[in-house]
Scaffold this motif. Structure first.
Motif, short mmCIF file in Angstrom:
data_model
loop_
_atom_site.label_atom_id
_atom_site.label_comp_id
_atom_site.label_asym_id
_atom_site.label_seq_id
_atom_site.Cartn_x
_atom_site.Cartn_y
_atom_site.Cartn_z
N HIS A 54 -72.29 65.45 -14.32
CA HIS A 54 -71.34 65.05 -15.34
C HIS A 54 -71.49 65.93 -16.57
CE1 HIS A 54 -74.98 62.48 -15.37
NE2 HIS A 54 -74.50 61.98 -14.25
N ILE A 55 -70.38 66.17 -17.24
CA ILE A 55 -70.35 66.84 -18.53
C ILE A 55 -69.54 65.94 -19.45
CG2 ILE A 55 -69.90 68.99 -19.78
CD1 ILE A 55 -69.53 70.38 -17.08
N THR A 56 -69.99 65.77 -20.67
CA THR A 56 -69.29 64.92 -21.62
C THR A 56 -69.02 65.67 -22.92
OG1 THR A 56 -71.40 64.04 -22.44
CG2 THR A 56 -70.26 62.76 -20.75
N VAL A 57 -67.96 65.25 -23.61
CA VAL A 57 -67.67 65.78 -24.94
C VAL A 57 -67.20 64.64 -25.82
CG1 VAL A 57 -65.27 66.42 -24.38
CG2 VAL A 57 -66.46 67.55 -26.27
N ARG A 58 -67.67 64.61 -27.06
CA ARG A 58 -67.23 63.60 -28.01
C ARG A 58 -65.73 63.71 -28.25
NH1 ARG A 58 -71.56 61.34 -30.92
NH2 ARG A 58 -73.39 62.70 -31.07
N ASP A 59 -65.10 62.59 -28.46
CA ASP A 59 -63.72 62.62 -28.90
C ASP A 59 -63.67 63.13 -30.33
OD1 ASP A 59 -60.83 61.76 -28.41
OD2 ASP A 59 -61.31 60.74 -30.29
N ALA A 60 -62.62 63.88 -30.64
CA ALA A 60 -62.52 64.50 -31.96
C ALA A 60 -62.30 63.49 -33.08
CB ALA A 60 -61.38 65.52 -31.96
N ALA A 61 -61.69 62.34 -32.75
CA ALA A 61 -61.40 61.35 -33.79
C ALA A 61 -62.38 60.19 -33.78
CB ALA A 61 -59.97 60.81 -33.61
N MET A 62 -62.92 59.86 -32.60
CA MET A 62 -63.82 58.72 -32.46
C MET A 62 -65.17 59.21 -31.92
SD MET A 62 -61.06 56.06 -30.78
CE MET A 62 -60.53 57.26 -29.53
N PRO A 63 -66.11 59.52 -32.79
CA PRO A 63 -67.37 60.14 -32.36
C PRO A 63 -68.25 59.26 -31.48
CG PRO A 63 -67.43 59.62 -34.71
CD PRO A 63 -66.02 59.41 -34.26
N ASP A 64 -67.96 57.94 -31.41
CA ASP A 64 -68.74 57.09 -30.51
C ASP A 64 -68.04 56.93 -29.15
OD1 ASP A 64 -66.61 55.56 -31.39
OD2 ASP A 64 -67.79 53.73 -31.65
N HIS A 65 -66.98 57.70 -28.91
CA HIS A 65 -66.30 57.76 -27.62
C HIS A 65 -66.52 59.16 -27.05
CE1 HIS A 65 -64.40 54.22 -29.22
NE2 HIS A 65 -63.51 54.12 -28.24
N PHE A 66 -66.57 59.27 -25.72
CA PHE A 66 -66.63 60.60 -25.14
C PHE A 66 -65.79 60.70 -23.88
CE2 PHE A 66 -70.60 58.48 -23.66
CZ PHE A 66 -70.44 58.55 -22.28
N TRP A 67 -65.35 61.93 -23.60
CA TRP A 67 -64.57 62.26 -22.42
C TRP A 67 -65.52 62.71 -21.31
CZ3 TRP A 67 -59.38 61.33 -22.38
CH2 TRP A 67 -58.76 61.14 -23.62
N VAL A 68 -65.22 62.31 -20.09
CA VAL A 68 -66.11 62.60 -18.96
C VAL A 68 -65.28 62.71 -17.70
CG1 VAL A 68 -66.56 60.15 -18.46
CG2 VAL A 68 -68.30 61.88 -17.87
N ASN A 69 -65.88 63.24 -16.64
CA ASN A 69 -65.18 63.38 -15.36
C ASN A 69 -65.06 62.04 -14.64
OD1 ASN A 69 -68.10 64.01 -15.38
ND2 ASN A 69 -67.94 64.05 -13.15
N ARG A 85 -69.61 51.21 -25.28
CA ARG A 85 -70.06 50.14 -24.37
C ARG A 85 -69.89 50.51 -22.91
NH1 ARG A 85 -67.41 47.42 -28.53
NH2 ARG A 85 -65.45 47.46 -27.35
N GLY A 86 -69.40 51.72 -22.65
CA GLY A 86 -69.20 52.16 -21.27
C GLY A 86 -67.88 51.73 -20.69
N GLU A 87 -66.97 51.27 -21.54
CA GLU A 87 -65.66 50.81 -21.07
C GLU A 87 -64.67 51.98 -21.07
OE1 GLU A 87 -66.13 46.37 -23.12
OE2 GLU A 87 -65.09 48.00 -24.16
N VAL A 88 -63.91 52.10 -19.99
CA VAL A 88 -62.88 53.13 -19.91
C VAL A 88 -61.70 52.69 -20.78
CG1 VAL A 88 -61.23 54.30 -18.40
CG2 VAL A 88 -63.57 53.90 -17.61
N VAL A 89 -61.38 53.48 -21.79
CA VAL A 89 -60.28 53.14 -22.69
C VAL A 89 -59.07 54.05 -22.48
CG1 VAL A 89 -61.81 52.17 -24.43
CG2 VAL A 89 -61.21 54.58 -24.55
N GLN A 90 -59.25 55.12 -21.72
CA GLN A 90 -58.12 55.97 -21.33
C GLN A 90 -58.45 56.61 -20.00
OE1 GLN A 90 -56.35 58.33 -24.44
NE2 GLN A 90 -55.54 59.83 -22.97
N GLY A 91 -57.55 56.44 -19.04
CA GLY A 91 -57.78 56.93 -17.70
C GLY A 91 -57.70 55.79 -16.70
N ASP A 92 -57.51 56.13 -15.43
CA ASP A 92 -57.32 55.09 -14.42
C ASP A 92 -58.34 55.17 -13.29
OD1 ASP A 92 -56.48 57.40 -13.22
OD2 ASP A 92 -54.43 56.72 -12.82
#
Length: 256
Positions: free
Chosen positions: A48-63, A83-90
């Protein structure tokens, strides 16, 4: 007489709009996955590779969990909260990705991205329970800037275990997880991905050098100097740029 103008090395872009910065980070992340696939850093569902969201630093994008690195597009990336909850993506995410990366992002507000996969030589070197030696100029990128997590306890699913990994990483940009593999971080996705690529190759070189004979180490003072020359955040970002250009030209669908 011809006047020679000194040209400067490019620097990471600066964005006025957070939406543009978010898209840029996601494009770099998708490209990093394609490159990891190209270099054989995929291993089934691991990595896995992650990157912080540009607007919400406690959220990150991942595969997405279980998606082949070589198929990942920008639109496939998943946004996860603290909290490990998916907030965007299916699609779901790898539980280990959250357990490892969330504490690292929390402990290291200075880093934007983190990379971990089960690459062949990273796994091989991790079995020896040693840090890398300064054998080459490239390996000096990690001189006094990587550490060893010497306590494998199974698949990392407990965030408390992730906390231990984050604490062991400290201020370094890379870590060898004993009996597991490599982990790198960076102030850009580009740097985190590049450090992983070159660290994997440094593991390969050291394994081969020790199999061939007795390697000659670069003296500490020279290794320390070289680290400042080839191991800084700007160089990490810059080294990734030709790889990004290459993968986007050859696989432009990753930007979809």
């Amino acid at each position: 007489m011809t006047v020679q103008h000194k040209l400067s090395i490019p620097t990471p872009p600066v964005f006025e709009r957070v939406e543009d910065e978010r898209q840029h980070r996601k494009q770099r992340l998708a490209a990093a996955f394609r490159l990891f696939a190209r270099y054989g850093f995929d291993e089934g569902i691991a990595g896995h590779i992650t990157v912080r969201d540009a607007a919400m630093p406690d959220h990150f994008w991942v595969n997405p969990f279980g998606m082949y690195f070589g198929h990942i597009r920008v639109s496939d990336l998943v946004l996860v909260n603290h909290r490990g909850e998916v907030v965007q993506g299916d699609r779901p995410i790898n539980e280990a990705a959250f357990a490892i990366h969330a504490p690292i992002h929390a402990h290291r507000p200075d880093i934007i991205a983190a990379a971990h996969s089960h690459s062949t030589y990273g796994k091989l070197w991790s079995c020896l329970g040693r840090k890398l030696d300064p054998l080459t100029q490239d390996a000096c990128s990690f001189y006094e800037d990587h550490t060893l997590f010497d306590d494998y306890t199974g698949v990392v699913l407990d965030p408390n275990e992730g906390d231990r990994i984050a604490q062991a990483l400290g201020h370094h940009k890379a870590m060898i997880l004993k009996n597991h593999g490599l982990l790198t971080v960076g102030q850009t996705v580009d740097a985190a991905a590049w450090w992983f690529i070159t660290m994997e190759r440094s593991c390969q070189v050291q394994v081969m050098a020790e199999a061939a004979g007795t390697p000659h180490l670069i003296p500490p003072d020279v290794a320390r100097l070289t680290q400042t020359q080839v191991g800084n955040a700007h160089i990490g970002w810059f080294c990734f740029q030709p790889l990004y250009d290459k993968i986007v030209r050859e696989e432009p669908d990753l930007l979809d």
